[in-house]
Design a protein around this motif. Structure first.
Motif, PDB file in Angstrom:
ATOM      1  N   MET A 120      27.368  10.731  48.946  1.00  0.00           N
ATOM      2  CA  MET A 120      28.488  11.655  48.930  1.00  0.00           C
ATOM      3  C   MET A 120      29.510  11.184  47.912  1.00  0.00           C
ATOM      4  SD  MET A 120      31.100  12.580  52.016  1.00  0.00           S
ATOM      5  CE  MET A 120      32.805  12.520  51.551  1.00  0.00           C
ATOM      6  N   THR A 121      29.975  12.099  47.115  1.00  0.00           N
ATOM      7  CA  THR A 121      31.050  11.818  46.175  1.00  0.00           C
ATOM      8  C   THR A 121      32.367  11.928  46.933  1.00  0.00           C
ATOM      9  OG1 THR A 121      29.768  12.811  44.400  1.00  0.00           O
ATOM     10  CG2 THR A 121      32.119  12.534  44.018  1.00  0.00           C
ATOM     11  N   PRO A 122      33.209  10.902  46.883  1.00  0.00           N
ATOM     12  CA  PRO A 122      34.473  10.980  47.629  1.00  0.00           C
ATOM     13  C   PRO A 122      35.390  12.063  47.045  1.00  0.00           C
ATOM     14  CG  PRO A 122      34.366   8.949  46.357  1.00  0.00           C
ATOM     15  CD  PRO A 122      33.051   9.634  46.198  1.00  0.00           C
ATOM     16  N   PRO A 123      36.213  12.670  47.893  1.00  0.00           N
ATOM     17  CA  PRO A 123      37.157  13.677  47.400  1.00  0.00           C
ATOM     18  C   PRO A 123      38.088  13.090  46.340  1.00  0.00           C
ATOM     19  CG  PRO A 123      37.038  13.746  49.785  1.00  0.00           C
ATOM     20  CD  PRO A 123      36.274  12.541  49.342  1.00  0.00           C
ATOM     21  N   LEU A 124      38.557  13.951  45.447  1.00  0.00           N
ATOM     22  CA  LEU A 124      39.466  13.531  44.381  1.00  0.00           C
ATOM     23  C   LEU A 124      40.781  13.001  44.935  1.00  0.00           C
ATOM     24  CD1 LEU A 124      38.943  16.465  41.836  1.00  0.00           C
ATOM     25  CD2 LEU A 124      37.991  14.160  41.715  1.00  0.00           C
ATOM     26  N   ASN A 125      41.299  13.658  45.956  1.00  0.00           N
ATOM     27  CA  ASN A 125      42.578  13.273  46.558  1.00  0.00           C
ATOM     28  C   ASN A 125      42.354  12.056  47.458  1.00  0.00           C
ATOM     29  OD1 ASN A 125      44.686  13.100  48.539  1.00  0.00           O
ATOM     30  ND2 ASN A 125      45.307  15.177  48.019  1.00  0.00           N
ATOM     31  N   PRO A 126      43.034  10.932  47.190  1.00  0.00           N
ATOM     32  CA  PRO A 126      42.820   9.731  48.003  1.00  0.00           C
ATOM     33  C   PRO A 126      43.106   9.934  49.493  1.00  0.00           C
ATOM     34  CG  PRO A 126      44.046   9.189  46.011  1.00  0.00           C
ATOM     35  CD  PRO A 126      43.964  10.685  46.076  1.00  0.00           C
ATOM     36  N   ALA A 127      44.108  10.731  49.832  1.00  0.00           N
ATOM     37  CA  ALA A 127      44.415  10.982  51.248  1.00  0.00           C
ATOM     38  C   ALA A 127      43.271  11.744  51.913  1.00  0.00           C
ATOM     39  CB  ALA A 127      45.724  11.759  51.380  1.00  0.00           C
ATOM     40  N   LEU A 128      42.707  12.721  51.210  1.00  0.00           N
ATOM     41  CA  LEU A 128      41.564  13.453  51.759  1.00  0.00           C
ATOM     42  C   LEU A 128      40.359  12.530  51.892  1.00  0.00           C
ATOM     43  CD1 LEU A 128      41.603  16.915  49.943  1.00  0.00           C
ATOM     44  CD2 LEU A 128      42.520  16.317  52.173  1.00  0.00           C
ATOM     45  N   ALA A 129      40.170  11.655  50.915  1.00  0.00           N
ATOM     46  CA  ALA A 129      39.043  10.720  50.962  1.00  0.00           C
ATOM     47  C   ALA A 129      39.134   9.822  52.194  1.00  0.00           C
ATOM     48  CB  ALA A 129      39.006   9.882  49.690  1.00  0.00           C
ATOM     49  N   ARG A 130      40.346   9.351  52.516  1.00  0.00           N
ATOM     50  CA  ARG A 130      40.516   8.503  53.707  1.00  0.00           C
ATOM     51  C   ARG A 130      40.211   9.285  54.985  1.00  0.00           C
ATOM     52  NH1 ARG A 130      44.748   6.700  50.521  1.00  0.00           N
ATOM     53  NH2 ARG A 130      46.271   8.032  51.564  1.00  0.00           N
ATOM     54  N   ALA A 131      40.671  10.527  55.046  1.00  0.00           N
ATOM     55  CA  ALA A 131      40.428  11.349  56.238  1.00  0.00           C
ATOM     56  C   ALA A 131      38.935  11.644  56.399  1.00  0.00           C
ATOM     57  CB  ALA A 131      41.217  12.655  56.144  1.00  0.00           C
ATOM     58  N   VAL A 132      38.296  12.064  55.329  1.00  0.00           N
ATOM     59  CA  VAL A 132      36.876  12.423  55.386  1.00  0.00           C
ATOM     60  C   VAL A 132      36.021  11.203  55.739  1.00  0.00           C
ATOM     61  CG1 VAL A 132      34.926  13.220  53.966  1.00  0.00           C
ATOM     62  CG2 VAL A 132      37.122  14.414  53.857  1.00  0.00           C
ATOM     63  N   ALA A 133      36.421  10.026  55.301  1.00  0.00           N
ATOM     64  CA  ALA A 133      35.670   8.805  55.606  1.00  0.00           C
ATOM     65  C   ALA A 133      35.630   8.522  57.107  1.00  0.00           C
ATOM     66  CB  ALA A 133      36.277   7.618  54.864  1.00  0.00           C
ATOM     67  N   GLN A 134      36.570   9.055  57.860  1.00  0.00           N
ATOM     68  CA  GLN A 134      36.631   8.834  59.308  1.00  0.00           C
ATOM     69  C   GLN A 134      35.762   9.826  60.090  1.00  0.00           C
ATOM     70  OE1 GLN A 134      38.362   6.153  60.523  1.00  0.00           O
ATOM     71  NE2 GLN A 134      38.568   5.740  58.350  1.00  0.00           N
ATOM     72  N   TRP A 135      35.262  10.845  59.433  1.00  0.00           N
ATOM     73  CA  TRP A 135      34.490  11.886  60.105  1.00  0.00           C
ATOM     74  C   TRP A 135      33.052  11.450  60.348  1.00  0.00           C
ATOM     75  CZ3 TRP A 135      36.119  16.599  56.645  1.00  0.00           C
ATOM     76  CH2 TRP A 135      37.447  16.920  56.928  1.00  0.00           C
ATOM     77  N   SER A 136      32.390  12.196  61.224  1.00  0.00           N
ATOM     78  CA  SER A 136      30.968  11.960  61.481  1.00  0.00           C
ATOM     79  C   SER A 136      30.158  12.385  60.254  1.00  0.00           C
ATOM     80  CB  SER A 136      30.507  12.774  62.694  1.00  0.00           C
ATOM     81  OG  SER A 136      30.522  14.161  62.380  1.00  0.00           O
ATOM     82  N   ALA A 137      28.913  11.947  60.201  1.00  0.00           N
ATOM     83  CA  ALA A 137      28.026  12.330  59.094  1.00  0.00           C
ATOM     84  C   ALA A 137      27.882  13.850  59.027  1.00  0.00           C
ATOM     85  CB  ALA A 137      26.670  11.662  59.252  1.00  0.00           C
ATOM     86  N   GLU A 138      27.803  14.493  60.181  1.00  0.00           N
ATOM     87  CA  GLU A 138      27.669  15.952  60.228  1.00  0.00           C
ATOM     88  C   GLU A 138      28.905  16.638  59.646  1.00  0.00           C
ATOM     89  OE1 GLU A 138      27.805  19.123  63.764  1.00  0.00           O
ATOM     90  OE2 GLU A 138      26.127  17.713  63.912  1.00  0.00           O
ATOM     91  N   GLU A 139      30.081  16.132  59.985  1.00  0.00           N
ATOM     92  CA  GLU A 139      31.321  16.722  59.458  1.00  0.00           C
ATOM     93  C   GLU A 139      31.453  16.486  57.958  1.00  0.00           C
ATOM     94  OE1 GLU A 139      34.265  16.478  63.302  1.00  0.00           O
ATOM     95  OE2 GLU A 139      33.846  14.627  62.201  1.00  0.00           O
ATOM     96  N   ARG A 140      31.047  15.303  57.497  1.00  0.00           N
ATOM     97  CA  ARG A 140      31.101  15.040  56.054  1.00  0.00           C
ATOM     98  C   ARG A 140      30.142  15.955  55.308  1.00  0.00           C
ATOM     99  NH1 ARG A 140      31.233   9.703  57.995  1.00  0.00           N
ATOM    100  NH2 ARG A 140      29.062   9.390  57.388  1.00  0.00           N
ATOM    101  N   GLU A 141      28.974  16.198  55.892  1.00  0.00           N
ATOM    102  CA  GLU A 141      28.002  17.098  55.273  1.00  0.00           C
ATOM    103  C   GLU A 141      28.562  18.519  55.202  1.00  0.00           C
ATOM    104  OE1 GLU A 141      23.519  18.800  56.109  1.00  0.00           O
ATOM    105  OE2 GLU A 141      24.046  16.824  56.880  1.00  0.00           O
ATOM    106  N   ARG A 142      29.193  18.950  56.286  1.00  0.00           N
ATOM    107  CA  ARG A 142      29.808  20.288  56.292  1.00  0.00           C
ATOM    108  C   ARG A 142      30.903  20.370  55.232  1.00  0.00           C
ATOM    109  NH1 ARG A 142      30.357  24.844  59.382  1.00  0.00           N
ATOM    110  NH2 ARG A 142      32.416  25.782  59.423  1.00  0.00           N
ATOM    111  N   PHE A 143      31.698  19.318  55.116  1.00  0.00           N
ATOM    112  CA  PHE A 143      32.745  19.276  54.102  1.00  0.00           C
ATOM    113  C   PHE A 143      32.153  19.438  52.701  1.00  0.00           C
ATOM    114  CE2 PHE A 143      34.661  16.512  50.904  1.00  0.00           C
ATOM    115  CZ  PHE A 143      35.885  17.136  50.735  1.00  0.00           C
TER     116      PHE A 143
END
Length: 71
Positions: free
Chosen positions: A1-24
């Protein structure tokens, strides 16, 4: 997964489940490629999509907790 451009979004998405990251990732890609949005905007909207899906997954009355052994 490529991390989001926005560092704050990247930190939030990193806390999600694999399923939620895939949906994102899926929602961001659809908005970017099919919707013609810029990547940063597509990622922001995808975060909202996943957050809304999480909110809807919680029962209307909230989550009830019962101590172990309580009937």
């Amino acid at each position: 997964m490529t991390p989001p451009l926005n560092p704050a979004l990247a930190r939030a998405v990193a806390q999600w489940s694999a399923e939620e990251r895939e949906r994102f990732e899926e929602r961001a890609a659809i908005r970017e490629y099919d919707g013609g949005m810029g990547r940063a905007d597509a990622e922001e909207r995808a975060v909202l999509d996943v957050t809304e899906a999480r909110r809807k997954a919680i029962p209307q009355g909230g989550i009830t907790w019962k101590p172990r052994g309580a009937g």
